[in-house]
Design a protein around this motif. Structure first.
Motif, PDB file in Angstrom:
ATOM      1  N   LEU A 201      32.651  29.377  49.193  1.00 38.70           N
ATOM      2  CA  LEU A 201      33.196  30.044  50.384  1.00 38.70           C
ATOM      3  C   LEU A 201      34.709  29.934  50.445  1.00 38.70           C
ATOM      4  N   GLY A 202      35.278  28.961  49.756  1.00 43.00           N
ATOM      5  CA  GLY A 202      36.735  28.844  49.724  1.00 43.00           C
ATOM      6  C   GLY A 202      37.410  30.031  49.068  1.00 43.00           C
ATOM      7  N   TYR A 203      36.663  30.754  48.231  1.00 45.79           N
ATOM      8  CA  TYR A 203      37.195  31.962  47.577  1.00 45.79           C
ATOM      9  C   TYR A 203      36.930  33.220  48.394  1.00 45.79           C
TER      10      TYR A 203
ATOM     11  N   PHE B 163      31.704  35.097  57.178  1.00 47.20           N
ATOM     12  CA  PHE B 163      30.351  34.876  56.667  1.00 47.20           C
ATOM     13  C   PHE B 163      29.362  34.700  57.815  1.00 47.20           C
ATOM     14  N   LEU B 164      29.734  33.926  58.821  1.00 48.54           N
ATOM     15  CA  LEU B 164      28.846  33.695  59.960  1.00 48.54           C
ATOM     16  C   LEU B 164      28.568  34.972  60.743  1.00 48.54           C
ATOM     17  N   ALA B 165      29.475  35.946  60.643  1.00 45.07           N
ATOM     18  CA  ALA B 165      29.285  37.208  61.355  1.00 45.07           C
ATOM     19  C   ALA B 165      28.028  37.941  60.885  1.00 45.07           C
ATOM     20  N   ILE B 166      27.612  37.695  59.647  1.00 44.75           N
ATOM     21  CA  ILE B 166      26.396  38.340  59.138  1.00 44.75           C
ATOM     22  C   ILE B 166      25.195  37.942  59.975  1.00 44.75           C
ATOM     23  N   GLY B 167      25.139  36.662  60.339  1.00 49.29           N
ATOM     24  CA  GLY B 167      23.988  36.176  61.080  1.00 49.29           C
ATOM     25  C   GLY B 167      24.112  36.270  62.581  1.00 49.29           C
TER      26      GLY B 167
ATOM     27  N   ILE C  14      21.149  35.183  54.624  1.00 45.64           N
ATOM     28  CA  ILE C  14      20.985  35.490  56.052  1.00 45.64           C
ATOM     29  C   ILE C  14      20.649  34.231  56.840  1.00 45.64           C
ATOM     30  N   GLN C  15      19.770  33.417  56.282  1.00 45.72           N
ATOM     31  CA  GLN C  15      19.374  32.197  56.985  1.00 45.72           C
ATOM     32  C   GLN C  15      20.554  31.249  57.176  1.00 45.72           C
ATOM     33  N   VAL C  16      21.362  31.081  56.145  1.00 41.21           N
ATOM     34  CA  VAL C  16      22.530  30.198  56.241  1.00 41.21           C
ATOM     35  C   VAL C  16      23.534  30.747  57.248  1.00 41.21           C
ATOM     36  N   SER C  17      23.764  32.061  57.208  1.00 37.43           N
ATOM     37  CA  SER C  17      24.731  32.655  58.128  1.00 37.43           C
ATOM     38  C   SER C  17      24.247  32.610  59.572  1.00 37.43           C
TER      39      SER C  17
END
Length: 323
Positions: A96-98, A160-164, A236-239
């Motif tokens: 995620l740093g990239y 990334f969190l916006a996906i979930g 999706i689950q992680v987000s």
């Protein structure tokens, strides 16, 4: 002399006919019954906040079940899908740093690799699908735990969190993603040469070989699709939960996916894939669990009811195939 018994028989209740219709339409009837029950006895059931929760919770199962349906359509099984989700969950924090996009792509690549291994073992080595994917169930989860060092990792990347957590027209992105994937899988099964080859392999593999179907290539592609859909579900689950726990994400989801596929009318003997039925099967199981919880029934009761539904669905599918 006129046979007067025929009209009487025609007017009688043809139980065998209704039994044959059960695999195809039983899941929809069950959903309608559950919805009506909840409308009558469960407070706030029709509120959008409650419906939204149910849709969000069932989304990973729907996505994994779509891939499982393709595999079962070839008379196979994929027990590694939960481990693929865990592998994706382990990969995402590392990269995620990239940026969110590279992390997601690498998570999908992880699914691609597992799918290639599964497909290769089944198509070229000749292992039974249950054996090949069981091995990857264990190995995939182990690799995920090694990559994550067995640690729970929080995610803070907003993109990334916006996906979930994001929405479009008040509907979560995750639900839109599941809906689009269901349409794509349905199109592949019903409208493409690949889909017809897939069903031909499940219906009669020796005949498919004689007909010139590239059986090995199709099998590898099917297992790759299943694994990549599982990787999408992992992303999706992680987000959605905002954390990556490789020891828990995707745990036993293969059983939920198989249940959704079977209850939705896809026979374990292959040769047929009911995409809409698979989605409906996942929704039915989610509604059933939510109904039990809302009415203060034990989770064990819901599990027993689910077991009965699975047995009825499998038996009805078997009876229909033998007639």
């Amino acid at each position: 002399m006129t046979d007067v018994s025929t009209p009487a028989q025609g007017r009688g209740l043809d139980l065998s006919r209704w039994w044959r219709l059960l695999p195809a339409y039983g899941v929809y009837v069950a959903i309608v019954v559950l919805v009506l029950f909840n409308v009558a006895f469960t407070g706030n059931f029709l509120e959008w906040s409650n419906l939204r929760i149910q849709l969000v919770q069932v989304t990973p199962v729907v996505i994994v079940a779509l891939g499982m349906a393709l595999v079962i359509g070839t008379e196979g099984i994929d027990l590694s899908v939960g481990s693929v989700m865990a592998l994706g969950a382990a990969i995402i924090p590392l990269y995620l740093g990239y940026g969110a996009a590279p992390a997601i792509v690498l998570a999908l690549v992880g699914g691609l690799v597992i799918g290639l291994v599964n497909g290769g073992l089944v198509a070229f080595v000749g292992l039974q699908p249950i054996v090949a994917t069981l091995a990857m169930l264990v190995a995939g989860r182990g690799i995920a735990l090694v990559l994550s060092s067995g640690r729970y990792k929080d995610i803070h990347d907003r993109s990334f969190l916006a996906i979930g957590t994001g929405e479009l027209f008040s509907v979560p992105y995750t639900v839109w993603i599941a809906a689009v994937l269901a349409v794509v899988v349905g199109f592949v099964v019903r409208r493409t040469v690949f889909g017809r080859r897939l069903l031909a392999i499940g219906d009669n593999r020796p005949a498919a070989v004689l007909a010139g179907v590239p059986v090995r290539r199709v099998l590898v592609a099917v297992y790759v699709m299943s694994a990549m859909l599982a990787a999408v579900a992992g992303v999706i689950q992680v987000s959605r939960i905002g954390s990556a726990d490789a020891s828990r994400i995707g745990l036993l989801i293969e059983l939920s996916a198989i249940t959704a596929v079977v209850v939705g009318g896809t026979p374990l003997t292959g040769g047929k894939v009911r995409v809409l039925g698979t989605v409906a099967g996942a929704l039915l199981m989610q509604l059933l669990t939510a109904t039990m919880i809302a009415n203060n029934l034990r989770d064990s009761t819901a599990q027993m009811v689910q077991a009965v539904i699975i047995l009825v669905a499998v038996y009805a599918a078997r009876e229909r195939r033998t007639r």
